[in-house]
Design a protein around this motif. Structure first.
Motif, PDB file in Angstrom:
ATOM      1  N   ARG A 184     -32.996  10.092  32.121  1.00 55.47           N
ATOM      2  CA  ARG A 184     -32.090   9.340  31.257  1.00 55.47           C
ATOM      3  C   ARG A 184     -32.006   7.873  31.695  1.00 55.47           C
ATOM      4  NH1 ARG A 184     -28.540  12.751  31.435  1.00 55.47           N
ATOM      5  NH2 ARG A 184     -27.347  12.014  33.216  1.00 55.47           N
ATOM      6  N   HIS A 185     -31.936   7.653  32.985  1.00 53.21           N
ATOM      7  CA  HIS A 185     -31.872   6.285  33.492  1.00 53.21           C
ATOM      8  C   HIS A 185     -33.139   5.501  33.146  1.00 53.21           C
ATOM      9  CE1 HIS A 185     -31.452   2.880  36.233  1.00 53.21           C
ATOM     10  NE2 HIS A 185     -32.617   3.211  36.754  1.00 53.21           N
ATOM     11  N   LEU A 186     -34.302   6.131  33.278  1.00 53.13           N
ATOM     12  CA  LEU A 186     -35.550   5.434  32.974  1.00 53.13           C
ATOM     13  C   LEU A 186     -35.656   5.130  31.484  1.00 53.13           C
ATOM     14  CD1 LEU A 186     -38.090   7.299  35.295  1.00 53.13           C
ATOM     15  CD2 LEU A 186     -36.922   5.119  35.679  1.00 53.13           C
ATOM     16  N   ARG A 187     -35.190   6.051  30.630  1.00 51.41           N
ATOM     17  CA  ARG A 187     -35.210   5.773  29.187  1.00 51.41           C
ATOM     18  C   ARG A 187     -34.306   4.593  28.849  1.00 51.41           C
ATOM     19  NH1 ARG A 187     -34.937  11.479  28.744  1.00 51.41           N
ATOM     20  NH2 ARG A 187     -32.696  11.310  28.335  1.00 51.41           N
ATOM     21  N   GLU A 188     -33.112   4.558  29.420  1.00 49.85           N
ATOM     22  CA  GLU A 188     -32.202   3.447  29.151  1.00 49.85           C
ATOM     23  C   GLU A 188     -32.749   2.132  29.689  1.00 49.85           C
ATOM     24  OE1 GLU A 188     -28.582   4.674  30.916  1.00 49.85           O
ATOM     25  OE2 GLU A 188     -28.082   6.138  29.333  1.00 49.85           O
ATOM     26  N   ARG A 189     -33.381   2.187  30.828  1.00 52.86           N
ATOM     27  CA  ARG A 189     -33.969   0.971  31.387  1.00 52.86           C
ATOM     28  C   ARG A 189     -35.123   0.464  30.538  1.00 52.86           C
ATOM     29  NH1 ARG A 189     -36.748   0.688  37.393  1.00 52.86           N
ATOM     30  NH2 ARG A 189     -37.853  -1.286  37.091  1.00 52.86           N
ATOM     31  N   ALA A 190     -35.967   1.385  30.047  1.00 50.72           N
ATOM     32  CA  ALA A 190     -37.079   0.981  29.189  1.00 50.72           C
ATOM     33  C   ALA A 190     -36.564   0.427  27.874  1.00 50.72           C
ATOM     34  CB  ALA A 190     -38.007   2.172  28.944  1.00 50.72           C
ATOM     35  N   ARG A 191     -35.496   1.024  27.332  1.00 46.67           N
ATOM     36  CA  ARG A 191     -34.928   0.524  26.081  1.00 46.67           C
ATOM     37  C   ARG A 191     -34.329  -0.866  26.274  1.00 46.67           C
ATOM     38  NH1 ARG A 191     -31.586   4.263  25.469  1.00 46.67           N
ATOM     39  NH2 ARG A 191     -33.041   5.718  24.478  1.00 46.67           N
ATOM     40  N   ALA A 192     -33.724  -1.115  27.443  1.00 46.75           N
ATOM     41  CA  ALA A 192     -33.147  -2.430  27.701  1.00 46.75           C
ATOM     42  C   ALA A 192     -34.223  -3.492  27.878  1.00 46.75           C
ATOM     43  CB  ALA A 192     -32.257  -2.374  28.939  1.00 46.75           C
ATOM     44  N   GLU A 193     -35.353  -3.114  28.499  1.00 49.39           N
ATOM     45  CA  GLU A 193     -36.419  -4.081  28.711  1.00 49.39           C
ATOM     46  C   GLU A 193     -37.257  -4.289  27.459  1.00 49.39           C
ATOM     47  OE1 GLU A 193     -38.671  -2.803  32.045  1.00 49.39           O
ATOM     48  OE2 GLU A 193     -37.028  -3.052  33.484  1.00 49.39           O
ATOM     49  N   HIS A 194     -37.404  -3.250  26.634  1.00 52.99           N
ATOM     50  CA  HIS A 194     -38.188  -3.334  25.396  1.00 52.99           C
ATOM     51  C   HIS A 194     -37.371  -2.715  24.268  1.00 52.99           C
ATOM     52  CE1 HIS A 194     -41.664  -4.435  27.859  1.00 52.99           C
ATOM     53  NE2 HIS A 194     -41.352  -3.406  28.633  1.00 52.99           N
ATOM     54  N   PRO A 195     -36.463  -3.470  23.674  1.00 51.92           N
ATOM     55  CA  PRO A 195     -35.583  -2.907  22.633  1.00 51.92           C
ATOM     56  C   PRO A 195     -36.336  -2.384  21.418  1.00 51.92           C
ATOM     57  CG  PRO A 195     -34.784  -5.041  23.405  1.00 51.92           C
ATOM     58  CD  PRO A 195     -36.165  -4.878  23.945  1.00 51.92           C
ATOM     59  N   ALA A 196     -37.545  -2.892  21.148  1.00 51.15           N
ATOM     60  CA  ALA A 196     -38.266  -2.475  19.941  1.00 51.15           C
ATOM     61  C   ALA A 196     -38.719  -1.029  20.031  1.00 51.15           C
ATOM     62  CB  ALA A 196     -39.470  -3.390  19.714  1.00 51.15           C
ATOM     63  N   SER A 197     -39.030  -0.559  21.242  1.00 50.49           N
ATOM     64  CA  SER A 197     -39.508   0.817  21.380  1.00 50.49           C
ATOM     65  C   SER A 197     -38.324   1.741  21.590  1.00 50.49           C
ATOM     66  CB  SER A 197     -40.487   0.933  22.558  1.00 50.49           C
ATOM     67  OG  SER A 197     -39.837   0.642  23.753  1.00 50.49           O
ATOM     68  N   GLY A 198     -38.271   2.803  20.878  1.00 43.93           N
ATOM     69  CA  GLY A 198     -37.146   3.723  20.991  1.00 43.93           C
ATOM     70  C   GLY A 198     -37.306   4.758  22.073  1.00 43.93           C
ATOM     71  N   ALA A 199     -38.516   4.882  22.641  1.00 48.19           N
ATOM     72  CA  ALA A 199     -38.747   5.892  23.671  1.00 48.19           C
ATOM     73  C   ALA A 199     -39.446   5.227  24.851  1.00 48.19           C
ATOM     74  CB  ALA A 199     -39.584   7.045  23.118  1.00 48.19           C
ATOM     75  N   LEU A 200     -39.658   6.016  25.886  1.00 45.54           N
ATOM     76  CA  LEU A 200     -40.306   5.510  27.082  1.00 45.54           C
ATOM     77  C   LEU A 200     -41.808   5.437  26.854  1.00 45.54           C
ATOM     78  CD1 LEU A 200     -39.949   4.650  30.024  1.00 45.54           C
ATOM     79  CD2 LEU A 200     -40.190   7.041  30.687  1.00 45.54           C
ATOM     80  N   ASP A 201     -42.357   4.220  26.875  1.00 47.74           N
ATOM     81  CA  ASP A 201     -43.776   4.001  26.659  1.00 47.74           C
ATOM     82  C   ASP A 201     -44.563   4.464  27.884  1.00 47.74           C
ATOM     83  OD1 ASP A 201     -46.242   3.212  25.880  1.00 47.74           O
ATOM     84  OD2 ASP A 201     -45.814   1.054  25.836  1.00 47.74           O
ATOM     85  N   PRO A 202     -45.559   5.325  27.702  1.00 46.46           N
ATOM     86  CA  PRO A 202     -46.328   5.776  28.867  1.00 46.46           C
ATOM     87  C   PRO A 202     -47.034   4.645  29.590  1.00 46.46           C
ATOM     88  CG  PRO A 202     -46.720   7.207  26.970  1.00 46.46           C
ATOM     89  CD  PRO A 202     -45.959   6.015  26.470  1.00 46.46           C
ATOM     90  N   ASP A 203     -47.350   3.550  28.887  1.00 48.31           N
ATOM     91  CA  ASP A 203     -48.021   2.413  29.517  1.00 48.31           C
ATOM     92  C   ASP A 203     -47.049   1.432  30.148  1.00 48.31           C
ATOM     93  OD1 ASP A 203     -50.437   3.458  28.648  1.00 48.31           O
ATOM     94  OD2 ASP A 203     -50.356   2.366  26.736  1.00 48.31           O
ATOM     95  N   SER A 204     -45.752   1.665  30.008  1.00 49.21           N
ATOM     96  CA  SER A 204     -44.760   0.764  30.580  1.00 49.21           C
ATOM     97  C   SER A 204     -44.679   0.956  32.086  1.00 49.21           C
ATOM     98  CB  SER A 204     -43.386   1.018  29.941  1.00 49.21           C
ATOM     99  OG  SER A 204     -42.387   0.269  30.609  1.00 49.21           O
ATOM    100  N   PRO A 205     -44.416  -0.130  32.836  1.00 47.93           N
ATOM    101  CA  PRO A 205     -44.237   0.029  34.291  1.00 47.93           C
ATOM    102  C   PRO A 205     -43.095   0.967  34.645  1.00 47.93           C
ATOM    103  CG  PRO A 205     -44.551  -2.285  33.709  1.00 47.93           C
ATOM    104  CD  PRO A 205     -44.385  -1.541  32.426  1.00 47.93           C
TER     105      PRO A 205
END
Length: 371
Positions: A184-205
């Motif tokens: 849950r924390h990683l999903r929220e962090r990914a959403r905060a860094e990339h608001p356009a993507s609604g899910a955790l991008d596998p290519d994201s750091p």
């Protein structure tokens, strides 16, 4: 002596609101005053208009005094801000990595942490010890990376453990709660860094983040149960020396891989009275000296156990940290966290020398080097 009557709330004393504006005015006014004095001297003083050697020396002394005053004032302001920042950082550290009690349910406890990032008091390592109705539960973990970027992940994992340790009847439930909190924390962090993507991008750091976690449960009779997700096994210290608590292959770290459907815990025997557990993060074993040699943690613990058959947690931490800093030249490259628990309970069983057998945590060996 002033007494407060029961039932009458005491109103907090209002703080004067003029302190901050006054401090700001002084911080800006004193340098301005020094500069105005220098300009006034240069424009109005007859001595400053002369070109002989004596006048130049006096003028230089005046400007040197003005410059020194400016530097002293700026230095005081910076030191004041630095003290405030350190106070805030200390409060954040106490809230995140709470100071452990020296004794808890018959256990003598000592813990310490060293951050590799200069100026940081909190790193990517985490630990906590909680007494519950299910026994004393311990977590030791290491977040990928170190320093300020890892603090959010540490807070998410520790917050989940502090609740799950009391709620879940077994270690399997605790571990699954930690895994869900991290996801849950990683999903929220990914959403905060990339608001356009609604899910955790596998290519994201962010998708590459992981946490190694070791869960321990110490029963009332000293029985040890463990679940290990990619973390180094702790050492058991006794009068006979230092030995690894278990040699079972750990599960993968939390984050990149889903937990298996079956999570068999590892039975690690008993922690007998007078024995101690030494938990650590891999920053201790991976520390290198100038020649590239690893820190001999096992040898240091064995020497300490031979010298002190009844290990004192605080002294043990001091000796290990001293040897570690001497080995690395005072500059470790990774965060290091150490935790020592000594059993000070009285023996309750007739055969205290009997230990449980260790069975593998998984039938599929997993690699232990994830960095």
């Amino acid at each position: 002596m002033i007494r407060i009557k029961a039932g009458v709330p005491r109103r907090p004393r209002p703080r004067p609101r003029t302190r901050r504006p006054l401090r700001r005015a002084l911080a800006l006014g004193l340098p301005t005053m020094w500069g105005a004095m220098a300009i006034t001297y240069k424009l109005t003083c007859p001595l400053a208009q002369q070109n002989d050697m004596g006048a130049r020396i006096v003028t230089s002394a005046v400007f040197f005094a003005v410059g020194t005053g400016l530097i002293v004032q700026v230095r005081r302001s910076l030191l004041r801000e630095l003290r405030q920042i350190r106070q805030i950082a200390g409060a954040a550290q106490n809230a995140l990595l709470r100071p452990l009690p020296p004794r808890l349910d018959g256990l003598n406890i000592a813990a310490a942490q060293l951050s590799a990032e200069r100026g940081a008091v909190v790193g990517g390592d985490l630990y906590e010890v909680i007494a519950t109705e299910h026994g004393v539960r311990v977590v030791m973990g290491d977040v990928r990376g170190h320093g300020i970027a890892a603090i959010g992940t540490v807070a998410a994992v520790l917050g989940s453990f502090r609740e799950a340790a009391h709620d879940e009847p077994d270690l399997e439930g605790v571990l699954r709660r930690l895994d869900r909190a991290l996801a849950r924390h990683l999903r929220e962090r990914a959403r905060a860094e990339h608001p356009a993507s609604g899910a955790l991008d596998p290519d994201s750091p962010v998708a590459e983040e992981f946490v190694t976690v070791l869960l321990l449960e110490i029963g009332a009779d000293g029985e040890l149960r463990a679940l290990n997700c990619g973390h180094p096994w702790p050492y058991r210290l006794s009068g006979t020396g230092a030995e690894l608590l278990a040699r079972a292959d750990p599960l993968p770290p939390l984050g990149p891989f889903p937990l298996p459907a079956l999570l068999p815990f590892v039975c690690c025997g008993q922690l007998l009275p007078g024995e101690a557990l030494f938990l650590y993060t891999d920053g201790a074993e991976d520390a290198r000296d100038a020649r590239g040699e690893f820190f001999p943690l096992a040898d240091v613990l064995a020497a300490s156990a031979a010298q002190h058959p009844l290990p004192v947690p605080q002294s043990l931490l001091g000796s290990v940290f001293t040897a570690l800093l001497r080995h690395t030249g005072g500059t470790p490259t990774d965060d290091v966290a150490l935790l020592v628990l000594r059993n000070d309970r009285k023996a309750k069983c007739a055969n205290p020398g009997a230990r449980g057998t260790v069975r593998p945590a998984t039938t599929h060996p997993q690699p232990t080097n994830y960095r």
